[in-house]
Design a protein around this motif. Sequence first.
Motif, PDB file in Angstrom:
ATOM      1  N   ASP A  59       3.556  10.722 -44.159  1.00 31.65           N
ATOM      2  CA  ASP A  59       3.239  11.655 -45.237  1.00 31.65           C
ATOM      3  C   ASP A  59       4.094  11.372 -46.471  1.00 31.65           C
ATOM      4  O   ASP A  59       3.613  11.426 -47.601  1.00 31.65           O
ATOM      5  CB  ASP A  59       3.451  13.098 -44.779  1.00 31.65           C
ATOM      6  N   GLU A  60       5.365  11.063 -46.248  1.00 30.33           N
ATOM      7  CA  GLU A  60       6.258  10.775 -47.374  1.00 30.33           C
ATOM      8  C   GLU A  60       5.829   9.501 -48.097  1.00 30.33           C
ATOM      9  O   GLU A  60       5.822   9.447 -49.329  1.00 30.33           O
ATOM     10  CB  GLU A  60       7.703  10.643 -46.873  1.00 30.33           C
ATOM     11  N   GLU A  61       5.418   8.483 -47.357  1.00 27.28           N
ATOM     12  CA  GLU A  61       4.953   7.237 -47.977  1.00 27.28           C
ATOM     13  C   GLU A  61       3.680   7.476 -48.793  1.00 27.28           C
ATOM     14  O   GLU A  61       3.518   6.920 -49.879  1.00 27.28           O
ATOM     15  CB  GLU A  61       4.708   6.160 -46.910  1.00 27.28           C
ATOM     16  N   VAL A  62       2.804   8.302 -48.275  1.00 18.26           N
ATOM     17  CA  VAL A  62       1.568   8.619 -49.000  1.00 18.26           C
ATOM     18  C   VAL A  62       1.898   9.344 -50.305  1.00 18.26           C
ATOM     19  O   VAL A  62       1.334   9.034 -51.361  1.00 18.26           O
ATOM     20  CB  VAL A  62       0.616   9.461 -48.126  1.00 18.26           C
ATOM     21  N   ARG A  63       2.838  10.281 -50.267  1.00 19.71           N
ATOM     22  CA  ARG A  63       3.241  10.994 -51.479  1.00 19.71           C
ATOM     23  C   ARG A  63       3.806  10.021 -52.518  1.00 19.71           C
ATOM     24  O   ARG A  63       3.510  10.123 -53.710  1.00 19.71           O
ATOM     25  CB  ARG A  63       4.288  12.060 -51.141  1.00 19.71           C
ATOM     26  N   GLU A  64       4.617   9.063 -52.048  1.00 25.85           N
ATOM     27  CA  GLU A  64       5.194   8.074 -52.967  1.00 25.85           C
ATOM     28  C   GLU A  64       4.102   7.205 -53.589  1.00 25.85           C
ATOM     29  O   GLU A  64       4.126   6.931 -54.792  1.00 25.85           O
ATOM     30  CB  GLU A  64       6.205   7.202 -52.226  1.00 25.85           C
ATOM     31  N   GLU A  68       3.253   7.022 -57.583  1.00 22.87           N
ATOM     32  CA  GLU A  68       3.244   5.759 -58.315  1.00 22.87           C
ATOM     33  C   GLU A  68       1.919   5.553 -59.048  1.00 22.87           C
ATOM     34  O   GLU A  68       1.907   5.154 -60.218  1.00 22.87           O
ATOM     35  CB  GLU A  68       3.496   4.587 -57.370  1.00 22.87           C
ATOM     36  N   ARG A  69       0.833   5.835 -58.393  1.00 25.91           N
ATOM     37  CA  ARG A  69      -0.488   5.649 -59.017  1.00 25.91           C
ATOM     38  C   ARG A  69      -0.700   6.618 -60.172  1.00 25.91           C
ATOM     39  O   ARG A  69      -1.270   6.260 -61.195  1.00 25.91           O
ATOM     40  CB  ARG A  69      -1.597   5.787 -57.975  1.00 25.91           C
ATOM     41  N   LEU A  70      -0.243   7.854 -59.988  1.00 29.70           N
ATOM     42  CA  LEU A  70      -0.370   8.832 -61.083  1.00 29.70           C
ATOM     43  C   LEU A  70       0.481   8.419 -62.272  1.00 29.70           C
ATOM     44  O   LEU A  70       0.074   8.549 -63.424  1.00 29.70           O
ATOM     45  CB  LEU A  70       0.002  10.221 -60.601  1.00 29.70           C
ATOM     46  N   ALA A  71       1.691   7.908 -61.993  1.00 27.77           N
ATOM     47  CA  ALA A  71       2.559   7.459 -63.065  1.00 27.77           C
ATOM     48  C   ALA A  71       1.925   6.288 -63.817  1.00 27.77           C
ATOM     49  O   ALA A  71       1.959   6.237 -65.043  1.00 27.77           O
ATOM     50  CB  ALA A  71       3.919   7.061 -62.504  1.00 27.77           C
TER      51      ALA A  71
END
Length: 75
Positions: A59-64, A68-71
Amino acid sequence: MKLDEIQDQALKLSHEERLQLANALMKSLQPTSRPAAKRAGLAESLFGIAETDTPPPSDEEVREILDERLAQKYL
């Protein structure tokens, strides 16, 4: 026999007989040109298409990844 007469006769049938009649009518409306076995084969061929040898991300990797994609999208 006219449609009204057929409807009157159908309503006099028992529940199970009407269900059998409805199934027979529905089957008669099915297109006969589509082979059912071909559709099942297609679905089976897609099974596991996205399977990989690596474990799914946490879950943490998915959030990261999403952060990144949103940034990248908005910067």
